[in-house]
Scaffold this active site. Structure first.
Site, PDB file in Angstrom:
ATOM      1  N   LYS A   1      41.654 -38.762  99.856  1.00  0.00           N
ATOM      2  CA  LYS A   1      41.923 -39.839 100.819  1.00  0.00           C
ATOM      3  C   LYS A   1      40.614 -40.196 101.526  1.00  0.00           C
ATOM      4  CE  LYS A   1      45.778 -40.767 103.966  1.00  0.00           C
ATOM      5  NZ  LYS A   1      46.767 -40.122 104.843  1.00  0.00           N
TER       6      LYS A   1
HETATM    7  O1  G3P Z   1      49.065 -40.673 107.238  1.00  0.00           O
HETATM    8  C1  G3P Z   1      48.744 -41.894 107.801  1.00  0.00           C
HETATM    9  C2  G3P Z   1      49.847 -42.544 108.586  1.00  0.00           C
HETATM   10  O2  G3P Z   1      51.043 -42.478 107.886  1.00  0.00           O
HETATM   11  C3  G3P Z   1      49.937 -42.117 110.022  1.00  0.00           C
HETATM   12  O3  G3P Z   1      51.118 -42.540 110.630  1.00  0.00           O
HETATM   13  O4  G3P Z   1      52.721 -42.503 112.521  1.00  0.00           O
HETATM   14  O5  G3P Z   1      50.404 -41.568 112.824  1.00  0.00           O
HETATM   15  O6  G3P Z   1      50.759 -44.015 112.621  1.00  0.00           O
HETATM   16  P1  G3P Z   1      51.242 -42.656 112.236  1.00  0.00           P
END
Ligand code: G3P
Length: 215
Positions: free
Chosen positions: A87
């Site tokens: 990633k």
């Molecule tokens: O892994 C990246 C993403 O899915 C993070 O999500 O909920 O922290 O905005 P969030």
């Protein structure tokens, strides 16, 4: 549409895997920190532990932000397991690194994508997955789902192979909307996947069937 779970929590990953609908896992440095995983050795071991549970792709994020550092870190992550996907953040050196990885048979997930232009660059560099963060766009009063729609249109126009991995998916309606818009993958917390199960008419209907079965 593929379902990925967005966590580094081994119990939740096992629960999702046992459900039989899990296609992969995404992690990020914040999710690793949430599980208390610190230090390079422990982080690498944790990725190996995740790979032992799941049968699909596991995204492991680099923390370097310079080209040489991203390449070094990404190559080490990719060596851990054939299902590891490196990633890489959507920054200039990240795009260059995605191109290098793509040319050298290492699969990538381009993360922190918030615009169609960024998604176009990721596809041109040869990213395996692109991760538009829809929940975080919604958080700042921007339409995250509109971005999925835009990327789908652009990728279909040019037949890019990069898969749209809708990230920052927070609730079951995000999952349903992403499916309607043709996202290839959603990554979300276990709670959002389990919420898809729920309907009050299912609960009342089952209660009625079980009561009638006793008659
Ligand atoms: O892994 C990246 C993403 O899915 C993070 O999500 O909920 O922290 O905005 P969030």
């Amino acid at each position: 549409m593929k379902f990925f779970i967005d966590t580094a929590n081994l119990e939740q990953i096992k629960e999702a895997q046992d459900l039989g609908v899990l296609d992969g896992v995404t992690t990020n440095p914040s999710l690793m920190a949430k599980e208390g995983i610190k230090g390079q050795e422990n982080i690498l071991k944790h990725y190996e532990d995740i790979c032992k549970i799941v049968t699909g792709d596991v995204s492991a994020e680099v923390i370097s932000t310079d080209y040489a550092g991203i390449i070094k870190e990404g190559e080490a992550l990719a060596k851990l397991h054939p299902r590891i996907v490196v990633k890489v953040p959507m920054i200039k050196d990240g795009v260059k690194a995605i191109k290098y990885f793509s040319d050298n048979g290492i699969r990538t997930n381009c993360t922190l994508v918030f615009s169609a232009g960024q998604a176009l660059l990721a596809a041109k560099a040869g990213a395996t997955y692109v991760s538009p963060f829809i929940g975080r766009l919604d958080d700042v009063s921007t339409d995250g789902l509109r971005l999925i729609e835009d990327i789908r249109l652009i990728y279909d126009n040019y037949a890019y192979h990069t898969e749209i991995l809708a990230a920052s998916v927070r609730h079951p309606m995000h999952i349903i909307n992403c499916a309607q818009l043709g996202a290839d993958v959603v990554t979300c917390p276990l709670s959002a996947i389990l919420a898809l199960l729920k309907h009050p008419l299912t609960d009342s209907g089952l209660a009625q069937f079980l009561a009638d079965a006793k008659k």
